[in-house]
Design a protein around this motif. Structure first.
Motif, PDB file in Angstrom:
ATOM      1  N   GLU A 331       0.829  -1.206   0.000  1.00 16.17           N
ATOM      2  CA  GLU A 331       0.000   0.000   0.000  1.00 16.17           C
ATOM      3  C   GLU A 331       0.867   1.261   0.000  1.00 16.17           C
ATOM      4  OE1 GLU A 331      -2.555  -0.359   3.375  1.00 16.17           O
ATOM      5  OE2 GLU A 331      -3.807  -1.927   2.469  1.00 16.17           O
ATOM      6  N   GLN A 335       1.137   4.142  -2.847  1.00 17.08           N
ATOM      7  CA  GLN A 335       0.923   5.546  -2.503  1.00 17.08           C
ATOM      8  C   GLN A 335       2.041   6.430  -3.060  1.00 17.08           C
ATOM      9  OE1 GLN A 335       0.934   7.938   1.679  1.00 17.08           O
ATOM     10  NE2 GLN A 335      -0.496   6.230   1.632  1.00 17.08           N
ATOM     11  N   ASP A 351      -1.046   6.604   6.418  1.00 15.57           N
ATOM     12  CA  ASP A 351      -2.386   6.035   6.336  1.00 15.57           C
ATOM     13  C   ASP A 351      -2.835   5.769   7.762  1.00 15.57           C
ATOM     14  OD1 ASP A 351      -4.509   3.916   6.231  1.00 15.57           O
ATOM     15  OD2 ASP A 351      -4.202   4.186   4.078  1.00 15.57           O
ATOM     16  N   THR A 378       1.234   6.672  10.931  1.00 14.21           N
ATOM     17  CA  THR A 378      -0.093   6.123  11.130  1.00 14.21           C
ATOM     18  C   THR A 378      -0.750   6.874  12.286  1.00 14.21           C
ATOM     19  OG1 THR A 378      -1.371   4.095  11.381  1.00 14.21           O
ATOM     20  CG2 THR A 378       0.575   4.319  12.779  1.00 14.21           C
TER      21      THR A 378
END
Length: 564
Positions: A331, A335, A351, A378
């Motif tokens: 992911e 990105q 994220d 995060t």
């Protein structure tokens, strides 16, 4: 890849050492590069001795720490051994608590919850101590910046002995004793101990004060060696001595927890690399996916059957960790690829749903891929938390310090750090971090470097040569596995791509005008297969490895890179 050949050492010194040790010039040259210039220094290098450990009382506040510990035992106080949730922290807690319990019963342990309390000393941990009539906390691998929390503990009549190795801030906490060789006012001669290593120095000081032989601490060195490997501290000086003897303990008489892990992976003789890639991730997985106390429980358990059960549980945590690592890395890469920006000198991704326990591993993966100082963010409660990783020779801690106006809290090392900030400051921080890095980094550092110890010929690679090289271990920062370059190589006709998707390169090479041929394997070098076909001459950078197949052991080149 940048190939950088290290400067050749002084030839007279090399020749003299080769004569003294009755070894070849190539090996003598490697030793001089490592600062070993005479017989006595070579003896200490090849035969690391606990007798060469420094006097622990050279560390500032050590006398105060021992005096306070003696007082606690005389008064039958309750002692709390407190450590961070990573490998260095959990091994430190296992080390000090299990040692203390051999002669004093009133000892408890505490590992903060990564998600509820965050890194380091917490108010919740101090409240736990107060609620349980604990009046002394020994903090390991944390505490050097816990000024407010140590003051809070003092209000509750709780003293602190801090054993840390991180860089201090401007002020030092008002603890009874602050053991940290990186203190500016500490004259301790070796500055690169990990947190567990500082804890061991406390134990060493106790044995000296009480006239015990140092040998009684040998069984604990497996924990210290594991922390040294996992925390990526230099394996030089005292760290090399402690790692050498700790590895011997792991391989000869492993504690039940280590034996249980090794049974899971069917591995017998461990190197420091095996410790880093087999033992450390499993210990870390507990704190990442569940709670670090599970790792401490495994490491101090004396019953093998119980240890096996704990290890099985941790194996599940490690499997979950791998799955989360794989998903988040993909992911994060997606990105980055979506960002259509001008060339950046940093990699910063975020994220809110990413698992906080895995972002450090993901930051390392992204650094390997894009080779930029990297931050992975995060959500952590009402704030954002990040793990930072850096490229070789760039100090990410200093870069974060230059961005401190946008940061709530940070700490760490030159190459790895952690921080928290308010979400409202994320974009400001990201902009400032890019500005600081782009304005201070040497642009050459943005290309991965292979540091080459020496250029040699294939005929230099004899069984004796490799036998001596093996004694350079344990390897690590400051004493890496020797890397060599050889020019004018040619594949003998066996070269091919192997592995899934032809990812790896396998060949057998010889050098012009020499009959000697040797096998070579290049992991992730399958895309360079064309460079060796049709008898093309090429140059290679490699380390020397042993290959075992059907009971036969032979030397092989472990290729790092090749070019024409």
């Amino acid at each position: 890849m940048r190939w950088t050949l290290k400067p050749k050492p002084d030839p007279d010194t090399v020749t003299r050492l080769a004569s003294q040790l009755n070894i070849g010039i190539p090996v003598a040259s490697l030793l001089v590069q490592r600062g070993i210039e005479n017989f006595e220094e070579a003896k200490k290098f090849f035969r690391p001795s606990l007798d060469d450990l420094h006097d622990p009382f050279l560390m500032k506040d050590m006398d105060l720490a021992i005096a306070r510990l003696e007082q606690a035992i005389d008064r039958e106080e309750n002692i709390l051994v407190y450590g961070d949730y990573d490998v260095d922290g959990t091994t430190s807690v296992a080390l000090i608590s299990s040692w203390l319990k051999t002669f004093y019963p009133n000892v408890a342990t505490y590992i903060p919850d990564r998600y509820d309390e965050g890194y380091g000393i917490s108010y919740k941990g101090i409240d736990f101590a107060a609620d349980n009539d604990i009046s002394l906390i020994i903090a390991l691998d944390c505490g050097i910046k816990a000024i407010d929390k140590v003051a809070y503990a003092a209000q509750k009549n709780i003293d602190f002995i801090i054993c840390d190795h991180h860089r201090p801030g401007i002020k030092i906490p008002q603890a009874v004793a602050v053991l940290d060789p990186k203190r500016e006012d500490c004259d301790y001669p070796y500055k690169e101990l990990c947190g567990c290593g500082v804890g061991f120095k406390l134990m060493q000081a106790w044995t000296i004060k009480n006239n015990f032989p140092l040998d009684i601490l040998l069984p604990y060195l497996d924990l210290v060696a594991t922390a040294i490997g996992a925390d990526i501290v230099p394996i030089t000086g005292e760290n090399r001595i402690l790692a050498f003897h700790g590895l011997r303990v792991i391989n000869v008489a492993p504690r039940p927890g280590f034996r249980a892990i090794l049974q899971q992976v069917k591995k017998e003789t461990l190197t420091i690399t095996d410790v880093v890639f087999i033992i450390a991730p499993r210990i870390n997985a507990a704190g990442r996916m569940k709670h670090g106390q599970h790792a401490v429980d495994l490491l101090v358990e004396e019953n093998q059957e119980t240890a096996n059960i704990f290890a099985s549980e941790i194996e599940i945590y490690n499997s979950d960790r791998r799955d989360a690592d794989r998903t988040i890395t993909l992911e994060a890469l997606a990105q980055i690829e979506e960002l259509e920006e001008q060339e950046r000198y940093t990699t910063v991704v975020f994220d809110e749903n990413w698992h906080k326990g895995v972002i450090g591993i993901v930051a390392s993966r992204l650094t390997e891929t894009y080779y930029r100082p990297t931050l992975v963010f995060t959500r952590s409660g009402e704030k954002l938390a990040a793990s930072a990783r850096s490229v070789k020779d760039f100090d990410v801690y200093d870069a974060l310090e230059a961005c401190s106006d946008h940061i709530e809290q940070f700490g760490g090392h030159k190459y790895a750090a952690g921080l928290t900030l308010l979400e409202s400051e994320y974009e400001n921080f990201k902009r400032k971090f890019e500005e600081v890095v782009s304005g201070s980094i040497d642009k050459r550092l943005l290309t991965p470097e292979i540091a080459i110890d020496a250029e040699i010929n294939l005929e230099d690679i004899t069984p004796k040569f490799h036998r001596i090289l093996k004694q350079f271990a344990p390897y690590g920062p400051g004493n890496m596995s020797p890397v060599f370059m050889t020019q004018n190589l040619m594949d003998t006709g066996y070269g091919k791509c192997v592995g899934g998707e032809d990812l790896h390169l396998k060949c057998r090479v010889k050098q012009a005008n020499s009959p000697i041929a040797i096998d070579a394997i290049g992991f992730n070098l399958g895309n360079k297969c064309d460079l060796i076909t049709h008898k093309k001459k090429f140059n290679a950078v490699y380390s020397i490895d042993e290959n075992e197949w059907n009971g036969n052991v032979s030397l092989q080149l472990k290729l790092r890179d090749i070019n024409c």
